[in-house]
Enzyme design. Sequence first.
Site, PDB file in Angstrom:
ATOM      1  N   HIS A  14       0.864  -1.188   0.000  1.00 54.56           N
ATOM      2  CA  HIS A  14       0.000   0.000   0.000  1.00 54.56           C
ATOM      3  C   HIS A  14       0.896   1.233   0.000  1.00 54.56           C
ATOM      4  CE1 HIS A  14      -3.762   2.131   1.891  1.00 54.56           C
ATOM      5  NE2 HIS A  14      -3.043   2.974   1.164  1.00 54.56           N
ATOM      6  N   GLU A 197     -11.095   3.676   5.994  1.00 49.45           N
ATOM      7  CA  GLU A 197     -10.053   4.571   6.533  1.00 49.45           C
ATOM      8  C   GLU A 197     -10.790   5.642   7.351  1.00 49.45           C
ATOM      9  OE1 GLU A 197      -7.868   6.783   3.551  1.00 49.45           O
ATOM     10  OE2 GLU A 197      -6.232   7.291   4.930  1.00 49.45           O
ATOM     11  N   ASP A 275       1.948   3.986   2.861  1.00 50.18           N
ATOM     12  CA  ASP A 275       0.919   4.830   2.245  1.00 50.18           C
ATOM     13  C   ASP A 275       1.522   6.000   1.457  1.00 50.18           C
ATOM     14  OD1 ASP A 275      -1.696   5.389   1.603  1.00 50.18           O
ATOM     15  OD2 ASP A 275      -2.308   6.099   3.572  1.00 50.18           O
TER      16      ASP A 275
HETATM   17  N1  HPA Z   1      -6.382   7.532   1.297  1.00 53.58           N
HETATM   18  C1  HPA Z   1      -7.099   7.829   0.217  1.00 53.58           C
HETATM   19  N2  HPA Z   1      -6.560   8.287  -0.894  1.00 53.58           N
HETATM   20  C2  HPA Z   1      -5.239   8.438  -0.951  1.00 53.58           C
HETATM   21  C3  HPA Z   1      -4.445   8.145   0.126  1.00 53.58           C
HETATM   22  C4  HPA Z   1      -5.044   7.660   1.311  1.00 53.58           C
HETATM   23  O1  HPA Z   1      -4.419   7.379   2.348  1.00 53.58           O
HETATM   24  N3  HPA Z   1      -3.180   8.422  -0.249  1.00 53.58           N
HETATM   25  C5  HPA Z   1      -3.206   8.832  -1.527  1.00 53.58           C
HETATM   26  N4  HPA Z   1      -4.463   8.856  -1.948  1.00 53.58           N
HETATM   27 ZN    ZN Z   2      -3.603   4.845   0.561  1.00 54.32          ZN
END
Ligand code: HPA
Ligand code: ZN
Length: 334
Positions: A14, A197, A275
């Site tokens: 990720h 998230e 991330d």
């Molecule tokens: N979440 C959603 N969209 C995204 C993220 C994330 O952590 N990072 C880059 N685009």
């Molecule tokens: Zn992400």
Amino acid sequence: MKKFIQGLPKAELHLHIEGTFEPELMFKLAERNDITLPYESVEALHKAYDFSQLQDFLDIYYQGMSVLRTEEDFYDLTWAYLEKVSKESVRHVEIFYDPQGHVDRGVSFETALNGIHSALVQGQKEFDISFGIIMCFLRHLDEDAAFETLESALAHKDKIIGVGLDSSEMGHPPSKFERVFAKARDEGFHIVAHAGEEGPPEYIIEALDLLKVERIDHGNTCLRDSALVERLVKEQVPLTVCPLSNTKLCVVDDMKNHPLPEMLKLGLKAMINSDDPAYFGGYLNENYEAVSGILNNDKDALALLARNSFTSAFLPQSEQDKLVAEVDRYMTNV
Ligand code: HPA
Ligand code: ZN
């Protein structure tokens, strides 16, 4: 513990390549492309990385990526990431990128893809890091735009292994893209999606039932729904957890309250990822270090996370087995 984590073989599943854009490189490429950034210095840009929710970050993230114009820019960005993680015992990466974030400002689909891909090919040669590329649909845009993006990807199945879903989660549930993902599945792409998230557990359920994802990106809010947890455990659906992202975007208030130990205790198949490391304060090993304390510095727990990263990867069983054996070997020698 730092040394143990440093040597532990691991995969990253990720990682948004545009989220590895370090301010120093951003300024360098801005100059190369004759673009003026709305920040005076690297320090001023760093100071702007103060987020209280996902959208705060996304606004700056899209502004940052607008500096990327040429194939060489995408190559340099990806190469800088590979150079970093080659020193972190990273053995395999599956990289996200956002084609719509580039095509919509006049950069061709091929420019971004070819730049990222050639750096990854070189990284495999030079660092022995295997790779896959996953393109994400921006969920704040509409279904037609996602279909158009999928259409562009069809000519590049040799380079793109999967499709994902990212950007602003709230108000953009997976159901919005059910038909696009059905087509992507028919075309043979692997399927993942950011869910849970900031969004509710229902979004995770939609990602499973409607998009038919093979992994959930983040997935934190599953813990609010015990029936969903039971299902994720039973089906061993991988959750690509991102600890430093979670604290930086206030998904979790403090690392000592991060749900990872609870996730592992429940039997969820979680693993660690960075991330958007340039924005969230740490690459992959720093994310392992960030959770080491709340796992009581338990080396077996960290090794489980590393094994999960390999067994959740879109790799043939034989490759997964080989990489898991590297972890096993490492553990007998520590
Ligand atoms: N979440 C959603 N969209 C995204 C993220 C994330 O952590 N990072 C880059 N685009
Ligand atoms: Zn992400």
